[in-house]
Write a protein that holds these residues in place. Structure first.
Motif: not given
Length: 207
Positions: A34-47, A111-117
């Motif tokens: 969540x901290x990393x995502x917040x740091x990117x300052x993406x628009x709220x409608x980002x995919x 616009x963002x791909x998240x993969x943890x584990x």
């Protein structure tokens, strides 16, 4: 039984027989992501897509933070159903994808791909390269890719399966064709069993 059928069977059994607190990777609040995502300052409608996030709390927190174009992919239908139940009516705001990531055919550019584990469970070179190919085809130029895997000092097995450990150098080399590594750091995850797992978090950007 084919390897992909075995993999699905394995994860369906995990999410049938174990509660959230009975799997080592569980996080009540995925603060680092969540901290990393917040740091990117993406628009709220980002995919945004969460890979292997069927029983993660990431999407619920992103919904709370106002993001409204969210997808979850998981091989386990049981994991997805568990999270749908947690979200209640808010589940209708999420795109649910029950698929092995290696069989995933993207229908939109993320616009963002998240993969943890998830990625570290691939141990065969052909599977690793297929994942990288699907990732590259799924993201817009300039999009971000957050990857958290076990580090070289982390576990060598998880959930009874072998994994691949990674260093920043190894990951940078693997993804160098289409991605620039922006940040990499180690993080100790304290499991629900009070043990420790060493992860490495990485932020990439699509060239």
């Amino acid at each position: 039984m084919k390897s992909d059928e075995y993999t699905k069977k394995h994860w369906e059994e995990v999410y049938t027989g174990k509660s959230d607190e009975e799997v080592s990777w569980f996080e009540g609040k995925p603060s680092t992501s969540l901290d990393i995502i917040a740091s990117l300052d993406l628009p709220k409608d980002s995919s945004i897509i969460d890979i292997g996030g069927g029983n993660s709390n990431l999407i619920s927190h992103l919904l709370e933070n106002g993001y409204n174009n969210l997808s979850i992919l998981d091989i386990s239908e049981n994991a997805l159903q568990r999270t749908k139940s947690k979200l209640g009516k808010s589940a209708a705001k999420v795109q649910w994808i029950n698929s092995d990531i290696l069989n995933f055919e993207p229908t939109q550019d993320f616009e963002l791909w998240h993969d943890r584990a998830t990625f570290h469970f691939f141990t065969r070179e052909e599977d690793i390269l297929k994942y990288i190919d699907i990732l590259g085809r799924s993201l817009k130029t300039g999009a971000y890719f957050i990857l958290a895997t076990f580090s070289t000092t982390g576990p060598k097995r998880c959930s009874g399966l072998e994994i691949t450990q990674y260093s920043p150098e190894k990951l940078k080399e693997l993804f160098k064709v289409d991605f620039t590594l922006l940040e990499s750091f180690e993080k100790i995850h304290k499991t629900p069993f009070k043990t420790e797992q060493n992860f490495i978090y990485n932020l990439f950007q699509k060239k």
